[in-house]
Design an enzyme around this catalytic site. Structure first.
Site, PDB file in Angstrom:
ATOM      1  N   CYS A  21       0.816  -0.739   0.338  1.00 56.64           N
ATOM      2  CA  CYS A  21       0.157  -0.225   0.225  1.00 56.64           C
ATOM      3  C   CYS A  21       1.181   1.220  -0.505  1.00 56.64           C
ATOM      4  CB  CYS A  21      -0.536  -0.439   1.114  1.00 56.64           C
ATOM      5  SG  CYS A  21      -2.059   0.816   1.420  1.00 56.64           S
ATOM      6  N   HIS A  62      -9.348  -3.977  -2.021  1.00 56.30           N
ATOM      7  CA  HIS A  62      -7.726  -3.247  -1.345  1.00 56.30           C
ATOM      8  C   HIS A  62      -8.391  -1.529  -1.284  1.00 56.30           C
ATOM      9  CE1 HIS A  62      -3.873  -2.115  -0.304  1.00 56.30           C
ATOM     10  NE2 HIS A  62      -4.496  -0.689  -0.309  1.00 56.30           N
ATOM     11  N   GLU A  63      -8.333  -0.899  -2.333  1.00 54.73           N
ATOM     12  CA  GLU A  63      -9.328   0.351  -2.258  1.00 54.73           C
ATOM     13  C   GLU A  63     -10.533   0.968  -1.623  1.00 54.73           C
ATOM     14  OE1 GLU A  63      -6.766   2.022  -3.609  1.00 54.73           O
ATOM     15  OE2 GLU A  63      -5.831   0.892  -4.199  1.00 54.73           O
ATOM     16  N   HIS A 107     -10.261   0.887   1.952  1.00 55.01           N
ATOM     17  CA  HIS A 107      -9.476   2.730   2.488  1.00 55.01           C
ATOM     18  C   HIS A 107     -11.232   3.121   2.204  1.00 55.01           C
ATOM     19  CE1 HIS A 107      -5.301   2.262   2.150  1.00 55.01           C
ATOM     20  NE2 HIS A 107      -5.407   2.052   1.233  1.00 55.01           N
TER      21      HIS A 107
END
Lengths: 200, 165
Positions: free
Chosen positions: B96, B138-139, B142
């Site tokens: 990341c 993953h995004e 966030h």
């Protein structure tokens, strides 16, 4: 059969595992569970070794009356490792494994928790004194046990990851709530998830 | 072109990002900044708005040419993304921009279906897999204040990044 815990550490270099295990094999020691790592260039390993008898020797009695034989065997294993330790600059020590201080070990009791209750606890944020102590104090208060732990300090950021075994009858939610409170006081993030189960 | 500073994990806002109400000029500028910053960062295949200090539900992704990519939708910027369904969890290593020194082993869905709003303000549904599916999950994490550090498989799943770029 008798078991010992062997601990070795020293500056990392090629061939440490090969040399130590060769010496153990020559002493008829069987390598059971082990764990090694390298931190800041320092090699470190813990291993459980077992032995039935020294080369050319009789079986080692494993009853409580044989304490002197067990300790004598330990000294012989240590002696056989001393040349390797000296050549590689290693500190090596052996601990006799007993069920209790007075009774030779009869069985390996490493797993007293139900693995389905294992949790992965991840804590991360700006580094400060006392993150691990505060978080693990709360875990201990809940009766849970830390099974595995790793930390990393990179610049001013800190990451703590643990596998934790819940106490019987206690809830993940209670532990999560109490750890979130501790993390909030420390100004770090905390997340708990079920530890990934083994999948065949 | 506007490059933004990527905030580190100890600075990042952990609260869930806010939904975008409509795709206005500010959103288009945000999209440009996400893409510019993503492309300017070596090895970066995705960037979420909270990583550049903007608490909105938006991210950019482009996994074109990556060796683990199978299905590929090329360059994309999505607003208000939601996971519709996922299947076949698999473990793999990921890193990341906000945690540049570390990587970790994380379980993600291999096959993924998501919905979001594109730059034209239209709802789009994407079905993807493999590396693109991992990047999208993953995004989206966030946007919920989560990093890969929150999803590590255990203490042995944390690794120092071998190549520091």
């Amino acid at each position: 059969m008798q078991r010992y815990l062997l601990y070795a550490n020293g500056p990392d270099q090629v061939g440490i595992v090969a040399s130590v295990t060769k010496s153990l094999a020559e002493s008829n020691c069987n390598l059971e569970d082990s764990r090694m790592t390298i931190l800041h260039g320092q090699f470190s390993i813990m291993m459980v070794i077992s032995i039935d008898h020294l080369p050319g020797d009789d079986l080692i009695p494993s009853d409580s009356d044989a304490k002197s034989d067990i300790e004598a065997t330990k000294e012989l294993i240590e002696s056989s490792l001393s040349q390797t330790a000296s050549r590689l600059g290693l500190y090596i020590s052996l601990v006799t494994l007993y069920d209790s201080p007075s009774t030779p070990m009869s069985g390996f009791q490493s797993n007293v928790f139900d693995t389905s209750d294992y949790l992965c606890v991840s804590v991360h944020g700006a580094d400060r004194i006392g993150i691990v102590s505060s978080v693990t104090e709360q875990i201990a208060k809940s009766g849970a046990s830390v099974i595995d732990l790793a930390t990393r300090l990179i610049d001013s950021s800190y990451v703590l990851v643990m596998t934790v075994a819940l106490a019987e009858g206690s809830s993940t939610k209670d532990l999560e709530d109490s750890l979130n409170k501790v993390a909030s006081d420390l100004g770090v993030a905390c997340n708990i998830s079920s530890a990934t189960p083994d999948v065949l | 072109m506007s490059l933004r500073r990527v905030v580190t994990h100890s600075e990042i806002d952990r609260s869930p990002a806010l939904a975008v109400e409509s795709i206005d000029d500010d959103c288009l500028a945000l999209a440009r900044d996400l893409l510019d910053t993503m492309y300017a960062s070596p090895g970066c295949v995705g960037l979420a708005a909270p990583q550049i200090g903007v608490p909105l539900r938006a991210f950019s992704v482009n996994v074109t040419g990556h060796k683990k990519t199978q299905i590929c939708h090329g360059e994309m910027v999505l607003f208000n993304p939601k996971v519709l369904s996922g299947s076949d969890p698999v473990m793999a290593r990921e890193g990341c921009m906000s945690v540049p020194e570390l990587t970790g082993d994380v379980v993600r869905f291999e096959n993924l279906s998501i919905v979001g709003i594109d730059l034209k303000g239209e709802e789009v549904m994407l079905e993807t897999n493999a590396f693109e599916a991992r990047a999208l999950q993953h995004e989206i994490d966030h946007l919920d204040g989560l990093l890969f550090l929150d999803r590590l498989a255990g203490p042995g799943a944390l690794h120092a990044r071998k190549v520091y770029k």
